[in-house]
Design a protein around this motif. Structure first.
Motif, mmCIF file in Angstrom:
data_model
loop_
_atom_site.group_PDB
_atom_site.id
_atom_site.type_symbol
_atom_site.label_atom_id
_atom_site.label_comp_id
_atom_site.label_asym_id
_atom_site.label_seq_id
_atom_site.Cartn_x
_atom_site.Cartn_y
_atom_site.Cartn_z
ATOM 1 N N ALA A 242 0.834 -1.209 0.000
ATOM 2 C CA ALA A 242 0.000 0.000 0.000
ATOM 3 C C ALA A 242 0.866 1.256 0.000
ATOM 4 N N ALA A 243 1.942 1.235 0.806
ATOM 5 C CA ALA A 243 2.858 2.374 0.849
ATOM 6 C C ALA A 243 3.529 2.563 -0.513
ATOM 7 N N GLY A 244 3.865 1.453 -1.149
ATOM 8 C CA GLY A 244 4.467 1.530 -2.486
ATOM 9 C C GLY A 244 3.527 2.140 -3.509
ATOM 10 N N MET A 245 2.229 1.821 -3.397
ATOM 11 C CA MET A 245 1.249 2.402 -4.313
ATOM 12 C C MET A 245 1.138 3.921 -4.117
ATOM 13 N N MET A 246 1.257 4.344 -2.859
ATOM 14 C CA MET A 246 1.211 5.779 -2.572
ATOM 15 C C MET A 246 2.442 6.489 -3.148
ATOM 16 N N VAL A 247 3.599 5.841 -3.011
ATOM 17 C CA VAL A 247 4.839 6.399 -3.568
ATOM 18 C C VAL A 247 4.732 6.498 -5.089
ATOM 19 N N LEU A 248 4.193 5.449 -5.715
ATOM 20 C CA LEU A 248 4.022 5.449 -7.173
ATOM 21 C C LEU A 248 3.163 6.620 -7.621
ATOM 22 N N PHE A 249 2.065 6.859 -6.910
ATOM 23 C CA PHE A 249 1.181 7.977 -7.255
ATOM 24 C C PHE A 249 1.932 9.307 -7.208
ATOM 25 N N PHE A 250 2.652 9.544 -6.119
ATOM 26 C CA PHE A 250 3.311 10.837 -5.957
ATOM 27 C C PHE A 250 4.491 11.011 -6.911
ATOM 28 N N VAL A 251 5.201 9.927 -7.235
ATOM 29 C CA VAL A 251 6.291 10.023 -8.214
ATOM 30 C C VAL A 251 5.749 10.467 -9.567
ATOM 31 N N VAL A 252 4.667 9.806 -10.009
ATOM 32 C CA VAL A 252 4.059 10.168 -11.295
ATOM 33 C C VAL A 252 3.485 11.579 -11.235
ATOM 34 N N PHE A 253 2.797 11.900 -10.157
ATOM 35 C CA PHE A 253 2.164 13.218 -10.003
ATOM 36 C C PHE A 253 3.201 14.337 -10.094
ATOM 37 N N LEU A 254 4.318 14.178 -9.391
ATOM 38 C CA LEU A 254 5.351 15.218 -9.390
ATOM 39 C C LEU A 254 6.053 15.318 -10.749
ATOM 40 N N THR A 297 -6.281 -18.590 -11.294
ATOM 41 C CA THR A 297 -6.456 -18.467 -9.847
ATOM 42 C C THR A 297 -5.719 -17.249 -9.286
ATOM 43 N N ILE A 298 -4.882 -16.596 -10.083
ATOM 44 C CA ILE A 298 -4.064 -15.494 -9.568
ATOM 45 C C ILE A 298 -4.748 -14.137 -9.665
ATOM 46 N N THR A 299 -5.963 -14.083 -10.214
ATOM 47 C CA THR A 299 -6.604 -12.792 -10.486
ATOM 48 C C THR A 299 -6.764 -11.956 -9.223
ATOM 49 N N GLY A 300 -7.081 -12.596 -8.100
ATOM 50 C CA GLY A 300 -7.233 -11.855 -6.846
ATOM 51 C C GLY A 300 -5.968 -11.107 -6.470
ATOM 52 N N ILE A 301 -4.821 -11.782 -6.578
ATOM 53 C CA ILE A 301 -3.541 -11.131 -6.273
ATOM 54 C C ILE A 301 -3.248 -10.019 -7.263
ATOM 55 N N VAL A 302 -3.528 -10.259 -8.538
ATOM 56 C CA VAL A 302 -3.263 -9.260 -9.580
ATOM 57 C C VAL A 302 -4.094 -7.997 -9.346
ATOM 58 N N LEU A 303 -5.324 -8.163 -8.856
ATOM 59 C CA LEU A 303 -6.204 -7.013 -8.639
ATOM 60 C C LEU A 303 -5.902 -6.251 -7.352
ATOM 61 N N LEU A 304 -5.181 -6.876 -6.425
ATOM 62 C CA LEU A 304 -4.934 -6.246 -5.128
ATOM 63 C C LEU A 304 -4.223 -4.893 -5.231
ATOM 64 N N PRO A 305 -3.106 -4.769 -5.985
ATOM 65 C CA PRO A 305 -2.461 -3.451 -6.105
ATOM 66 C C PRO A 305 -3.387 -2.389 -6.699
ATOM 67 N N ILE A 315 -8.054 9.492 -2.143
ATOM 68 C CA ILE A 315 -7.764 10.288 -0.946
ATOM 69 C C ILE A 315 -6.748 11.376 -1.264
ATOM 70 N N ALA A 316 -5.611 10.979 -1.852
ATOM 71 C CA ALA A 316 -4.537 11.931 -2.135
ATOM 72 C C ALA A 316 -4.985 13.003 -3.124
ATOM 73 N N ALA A 317 -5.634 12.577 -4.220
ATOM 74 C CA ALA A 317 -6.055 13.532 -5.244
ATOM 75 C C ALA A 317 -7.114 14.494 -4.714
ATOM 76 N N SER A 318 -8.004 14.007 -3.839
ATOM 77 C CA SER A 318 -9.027 14.872 -3.263
ATOM 78 C C SER A 318 -8.406 15.974 -2.416
ATOM 79 N N ILE A 319 -7.436 15.606 -1.593
ATOM 80 C CA ILE A 319 -6.754 16.587 -0.735
ATOM 81 C C ILE A 319 -6.007 17.606 -1.583
ATOM 82 N N ILE A 320 -5.303 17.128 -2.626
ATOM 83 C CA ILE A 320 -4.530 18.024 -3.492
ATOM 84 C C ILE A 320 -5.447 18.959 -4.276
ATOM 85 N N ALA A 321 -6.540 18.405 -4.832
ATOM 86 C CA ALA A 321 -7.475 19.225 -5.615
ATOM 87 C C ALA A 321 -8.086 20.320 -4.760
ATOM 88 N N GLN A 322 -8.424 19.968 -3.529
ATOM 89 C CA GLN A 322 -9.005 20.948 -2.613
ATOM 90 C C GLN A 322 -7.984 22.045 -2.276
#
Length: 330
Positions: A242-254, A297-305, A315-322
């Motif tokens: 989850a932390a990695g997904m947040m980092v990915l968002f901010f890297v792309v955003f910046l 059988t791996i679809t659940g894991i693939v969809l998790l990220p 959450i992040a985009a809402s705070i930034i947009a505001q």
């Protein structure tokens, strides 16, 4: 706090995400209904639903509006390159971090997320809140969905075989043509006749989309839990994901923000690039997984990220947009 909750609800962070969590819990405690094949399986119903989702999506796409949106081509190119090239290249660079076999499947899920198109509704909502270029946001999100029908399977197809040991190119192409491309084309061709009706009932169509997505998530996680695929991951590792997904968002955003400044975009266009270029579509990801990982059988894991990224990006985009909106008002 109330304003933030209202904003999140408007952007899509509402009861639907709660239902996603409920489906995962239901799949854990009651997987049998998602595994039954006779007389008809939930998986088959979801497969038909995928085709209908893309048909209704095409039905609401106006060719005239898409043509009119081509004017600001530099901005559109930046958004689409970010969505379909920059995102996947970042995740490709991170592959050495996923060292074990189990983590190879998680990496495939992250890469699948990176290859997806931008999300339409929340991108437009965020651009609207931050007072950006709304017509350009609508165009970019719509054209991104069309491009994703072709580009996402091409990207993911490069790695499915190594991760799953099972990838038949001809089978995937046939599924894409009949389950995705053909319904979209038929829908677009009928837009002039029935597009207004589809637009009138877009709220009901949204509920239909969500019902099919929940069904896909339930059946996918039923398989994954039945095969005990999540037993190799600790709570700490999933929190790290989850932390990695947040980092990915901010890297792309910046990075997208820097690019938009380098190209000298106006403030409104820069806002559009920021929010359209950094978002990924849960709807398209879920329905595309039904095509690309059918009977796997791996679809659940693939969809998790993707599900983690979807919730965190809202959450992040809402705070930034505001924050951008407050700054512009000031």
């Amino acid at each position: 706090m109330k304003k933030l909750l209202a904003l999140l609800k408007k952007a899509g962070f509402d009861g639907f995400l709660l239902m996603i969590g409920t489906m995962i819990l239901l799949a854990y405690f009651l997987p049998q209904p998602g595994l039954i094949k006779e007389p008809v399986s939930l998986e088959e119903i979801a497969g038909v639903g995928v085709s209908l989702i893309f048909f209704f999506y095409g039905l609401r796409l106006s060719v005239e509006k898409l043509k009119a949106g081509l004017a600001n081509w530099k901005m559109h190119i930046i958004v689409q390159l970010t969505t379909f090239l920059f995102f996947p290249l970042i995740v490709l660079a991170s592959r050495p971090l996923f060292i074990s076999i189990d983590f190879e499947l998680l990496w495939l899920g992250v890469f699948f997320l990176a290859a997806l198109p931008s999300t339409v509704s929340s991108s437009v909502v965020m651009v609207s809140i931050a007072k950006g270029n709304i017509p350009a946001a609508i165009f970019n999100a719509s054209i991104s969905s069309l491009i994703g029908v072709v580009v996402t399977p091409l990207w993911v197809g490069l790695f499915i075989a190594s991760a799953t040991g099972d990838f038949d190119v001809s089978d995937i192409v046939i599924k894409l043509v009949f389950q995705v491309l053909l319904p979209v084309i038929i829908g677009i061709s009928l837009n002039s006749c029935f597009g207004a009706i589809a637009e009138r009932y877009k709220k009901q169509l949204k509920y239909f989309d969500q019902a099919i997505i929940l069904m896909i998530i339930y059946t996918s996680f039923c398989k994954s839990f039945y095969e005990h695929l999540f037993e190799g991951f600790s709570t700490l590792e999933l929190v790290g994901l989850a932390a990695g997904m947040m980092v990915l968002f901010f890297v792309v955003f910046l990075c997208v923000g820097l690019l938009s400044r380098l190209f000298g975009f106006s403030d409104e266009d820069r806002i559009t690039v920021l929010f359209c270029g950094s978002k990924k579509s849960l709807v398209h990801g879920t329905v595309m997984s039904k095509v690309l990982f059918q009977h796997s059988t791996i679809t659940g894991i693939v969809l998790l990220p993707l599900m983690l990224y979807h919730a965190l990006q809202l959450i992040a985009a809402s705070i930034i947009a505001q924050a951008i909106a407050r700054r512009k008002e000031a």
